[in-house]
Scaffold this active site. Structure first.
Site, PDB file in Angstrom:
ATOM      1  CG  HIS A 138      26.909  13.553   1.505  1.00  0.00           C
ATOM      2  ND1 HIS A 138      27.102  12.279   1.011  1.00  0.00           N
ATOM      3  CD2 HIS A 138      27.433  13.535   2.764  1.00  0.00           C
ATOM      4  CE1 HIS A 138      27.706  11.537   1.926  1.00  0.00           C
ATOM      5  NE2 HIS A 138      27.919  12.286   3.002  1.00  0.00           N
ATOM      6  CD  GLU A 139      28.272  16.908   5.424  1.00  0.00           C
ATOM      7  OE1 GLU A 139      27.742  16.907   6.559  1.00  0.00           O
ATOM      8  OE2 GLU A 139      29.198  16.138   5.108  1.00  0.00           O
ATOM      9  CG  HIS A 157      24.945  13.129   6.936  1.00  0.00           C
ATOM     10  ND1 HIS A 157      24.737  11.763   6.857  1.00  0.00           N
ATOM     11  CD2 HIS A 157      26.096  13.369   6.251  1.00  0.00           C
ATOM     12  CE1 HIS A 157      25.709  11.221   6.143  1.00  0.00           C
ATOM     13  NE2 HIS A 157      26.545  12.174   5.759  1.00  0.00           N
TER      14      HIS A 157
END
Length: 225
Positions: free
Chosen positions: A22-23, A26
């Site tokens: 998820h990170e 980004h």
């Protein structure tokens, strides 16, 4: 003992992947849209070790899963300089959506693979089946949770990027209080509710219906309902 270790691994592995990828998403989105801050810091990588926060990525999700059935956690935040994006307000939305988008893709893949497993198989197959089930739940919960329109969550950044200025600016100013609001809703409200005999688990009430809807939708799309 062996089965207990396998069960821990079946929960920890998908949780770590869901939170760290998820990170990473980004950082990758920010890099492609003009900001190389995360790239220069080595955070645009699929190596989960680069993103792991020992407490937020490993310990807390495992403890919460085995004690409450609900999972909450975090990785080391990927730094993004929104001012360096090609179009800061528009691209902020795409950077924010990249994380939940990866979680949706991982959940879809997990449901798809789950359809190729059989209940009552070998220990290895049963472990893999459990890991896929946990992966679906973790990724969908993480996606839905992060889409809550409250900064600094991804949904808050999306809302700030899409709303007119009259609504976006006041919402953006909430970011400094966002974590405190979430901690209150996640932990303090349920504790108060238990003391007075009232269910105040507002966050689980808010997350439950959309999480169930997304899982049902993925099962329908893959034919594995």
């Amino acid at each position: 003992m062996e089965e207990w270790i396998l069960q821990i691994a079946a929960v920890a592995l998908p949780a770590i992947l869901a939170i760290t990828l998820h990170e990473a998403a980004h950082g990758f989105a920010a890099w492609r849209l003009g900001d190389d801050t995360a790239l220069r810091l080595g955070r645009v990588t699929l190596n989960p070790i680069r993103h792991v926060d020992p407490i937020g990525t490993v310990i807390l999700p495992a403890v919460m899963y085995f004690t409450t059935g609900f999972m909450f956690g975090w990785a080391k935040p990927v730094p993004v300089n929104f001012g360096r994006l090609n179009n800061p307000r528009r691209d902020m939305v795409w950077v924010a959506l990249a994380g939940p988008g990866v979680n949706l893709a991982l959940a879809y893949l997990s449901v798809l693979l789950w359809g190729f497993t059989e209940p009552g198989g070998s220990l290895t197959e049963s472990w893999f089946r459990l890991m896929l089930q946990v992966s679906v739940l973790v990724n969908v919960v993480l996606m839905v949770f992060n889409l809550i329109p409250l900064p600094p969550l991804d949904g808050g950044r999306v809302a700030v990027g899409l709303l007119p200025d009259a609504l976006a600016f006041p919402l953006a100013r909430l970011e400094r209080y966002g974590i405190l609001i979430l901690m209150f809703a996640l932990f303090l409200l349920p504790m108060i509710g238990r003391q007075i005999g009232v269910d105040l688990g507002i966050l689980s009430m808010v997350l439950g219906p959309p999480v169930d809807f997304v899982i049902d939708l993925l099962q329908t799309l893959t034919g594995n309902g």
